[in-house]
Scaffold this motif. Structure first.
Motif, PDB file in Angstrom:
ATOM      1  N   ASN A 236       0.827  -1.205   0.000  1.00  0.00           N
ATOM      2  CA  ASN A 236       0.000   0.000   0.000  1.00  0.00           C
ATOM      3  C   ASN A 236       0.862   1.257   0.000  1.00  0.00           C
ATOM      4  O   ASN A 236       0.563   2.238  -0.707  1.00  0.00           O
TER       5      ASN A 236
ATOM      6  N   ARG B 121       0.769   4.025  -3.025  1.00  0.00           N
ATOM      7  CA  ARG B 121       0.509   5.451  -2.787  1.00  0.00           C
ATOM      8  C   ARG B 121       1.648   6.323  -3.304  1.00  0.00           C
ATOM      9  O   ARG B 121       1.416   7.399  -3.859  1.00  0.00           O
TER      10      ARG B 121
ATOM     11  N   TYR C 294       1.324   4.373   7.703  1.00  0.00           N
ATOM     12  CA  TYR C 294       0.526   3.228   7.258  1.00  0.00           C
ATOM     13  C   TYR C 294      -0.585   2.930   8.244  1.00  0.00           C
ATOM     14  O   TYR C 294      -0.534   3.325   9.423  1.00  0.00           O
TER      15      TYR C 294
ATOM     16  N   LYS D 229      -7.339   5.533   0.218  1.00  0.00           N
ATOM     17  CA  LYS D 229      -6.120   4.915  -0.308  1.00  0.00           C
ATOM     18  C   LYS D 229      -5.210   4.387   0.801  1.00  0.00           C
ATOM     19  O   LYS D 229      -4.347   3.550   0.542  1.00  0.00           O
TER      20      LYS D 229
ATOM     21  N   GLU E 294      -5.199  -4.663  -1.211  1.00  0.00           N
ATOM     22  CA  GLU E 294      -4.213  -4.663  -2.286  1.00  0.00           C
ATOM     23  C   GLU E 294      -4.787  -5.018  -3.655  1.00  0.00           C
ATOM     24  O   GLU E 294      -4.379  -4.439  -4.667  1.00  0.00           O
TER      25      GLU E 294
ATOM     26  N   TYR F 168      -6.628  -1.989  -5.035  1.00  0.00           N
ATOM     27  CA  TYR F 168      -5.702  -0.898  -5.380  1.00  0.00           C
ATOM     28  C   TYR F 168      -4.928  -1.257  -6.647  1.00  0.00           C
ATOM     29  O   TYR F 168      -4.731  -0.430  -7.538  1.00  0.00           O
TER      30      TYR F 168
END
Length: 406
Positions: free
Chosen positions: A73, A77, A255, A372, A377, A380
């Protein structure tokens, strides 16, 4: 004339001081707004900063059950923030060919884009000769390891239905009491999660003999290829070291823990079972011991323990701040309590994979940023695939997506 010069300089200093006070006041004012807080620069949180240039060519080897989904993640990002190219799974693949050894054909449009990808981070079985064809010459390589005792326990629960060796045993304690009753080398592709899984992810034979010369050769080869190996058991410390090494901002490594499971699915291992894991997964155990030592050595070389503690506290304070901004529950919730089904992570085995509920009073910009931070996962990855390959057929994941309207 000398006296007048001093007076003029004094006036300039006074004006500068008043301007600074005004900026401090405005900063405090904006800090009061929950939505604006999300966008506050991380420079406010860390006073010591050595100028350097952020690395944007990065390959992350995503190992299994090592908190790697949380790092994924972070990588996704960062990719979006800097409008970078990312090596994504081709066609309807959701990983880069795993458990097959990585080939360039697993990357979407590699033949078209060639060696111009900035980021690679989806699951793959490492193969440096092929990976280097995809990534730029100055790519930074890093990965993460976890204590095999906890890694195997997590794997057992998550891959209970996928690995034949796990399916046939009642629990992990029973499995470890006599693993060869359940584990068969002939099923190595199905049983990769059941023995030395991290060793396998790095591209090596997870059924190899525990030979000192062989192990030393592999460790040296990994050290020559990977610039950094993080330790999941010290995740916050790992994020600070990663931030320093890549010259990223604090918010780049902030995170929310992803792909975690409920505590009631965690098995209690006997002391005998813990010791048996060190023998059964001896390749992973020695891999972990080696890079756990090198991790702390890099910490000492980079910042020292005192600075590390200070920056870890900054990270946790910023994380808490963003959790208050983004999350209605301030913690992950079980799948039955996830309100937005687009935030439902993939569920596997007997694990109950957690996710988050977002605050309902966020402005559109903060909502987008908070989404986001918590999006699973697969969703995304699918979203980035749409952005980078808009002419390609979308990934068919079988559950709701945030961006179906795109």
């Amino acid at each position: 004339m000398k006296s007048l010069g001093c007076t003029s300089r004094h006036v300039k200093y006074l004006l500068f001081f008043n301007l600074w006070l005004g900026l401090v006041f405005l900063s405090g004012f904006f800090h009061m707004n929950k939505n604006i807080v999300f966008w506050r620069s991380s420079a406010e949180l860390v006073t010591s900063h050595i100028p350097c240039r952020a690395k944007t060519n990065v390959m992350f080897l995503k190992t299994h059950k090592t908190a790697s989904s949380t790092i994924l993640n972070i990588m996704f990002r960062f990719t979006e923030k800097h409008n970078l190219t990312i090596a994504l799974p081709a066609d309807q693949l959701v990983h880069l060919g795993y458990p097959q050894t990585f080939m360039t054909s697993f990357v979407e449009e590699f033949q078209t884009i060639g060696q111009n990808y900035n980021i690679m981070c989806n699951h793959l079985r490492f193969n440096y000769l092929e990976v280097q064809k995809v990534m730029a010459e100055n790519t930074f390589y890093f990965s993460i390891l976890r204590n095999p005792i906890f890694q195997l326990e997590s794997s057992y629960t998550y891959y209970k239905d996928a690995a034949p060796a796990f399916r046939m045993s009642k629990d992990l304690n029973e499995y470890l009491a006599s693993p060869m009753n359940y584990y068969h080398k002939g099923n190595y592709k199905e049983n990769i999660y059941a023995k030395n899984n991290m060793w396998f992810d790095f591209g090596y034979d997870n059924n190899a003999q525990d030979n000192e010369n062989y192990i030393q050769a592999v460790l040296e080869e990994i050290e020559q290829t990977f610039h950094l190996v993080l330790i999941a058991d010290y995740f916050d410390e790992s994020m600070i070291l990663l931030k320093h090494t890549l010259c990223w901002d604090l918010d780049d490594v902030i995170y929310f823990k992803l792909n975690s499971r409920s505590n009631n699915t965690v098995q209690t291992l006997t002391p005998e079972s813990k010791e048996r894991i060190k023998v059964w997964c001896s390749l992973d155990w020695k891999l972990y011991l080696h890079f756990n030592q090198s991790f702390w050595k890099k910490i000492q070389e980079t910042m020292g323990l005192e600075e590390l503690e200070k920056e870890v506290n900054h990270l946790r304070a910023r994380q808490k701040e963003l959790m208050e901004t983004c999350l209605s529950d301030q913690r992950p919730v079980e799948k039955a309590h996830i309100k937005d089904k687009a935030l439902m992570p993939f569920q596997s085995g007997t694990a109950n994979i957690l996710s988050y509920n977002l605050n309902q009073d966020l402005d559109s910009m903060s909502l987008r940023a908070c989404q986001k931070m918590v999006i699973p996962e697969l969703q995304y990855m699918s979203y980035l695939y749409i952005l980078q390959h808009p002419h390609k057929k979308r990934k068919q994941l079988g559950f709701p997506l945030f961006w179906n309207s795109l």
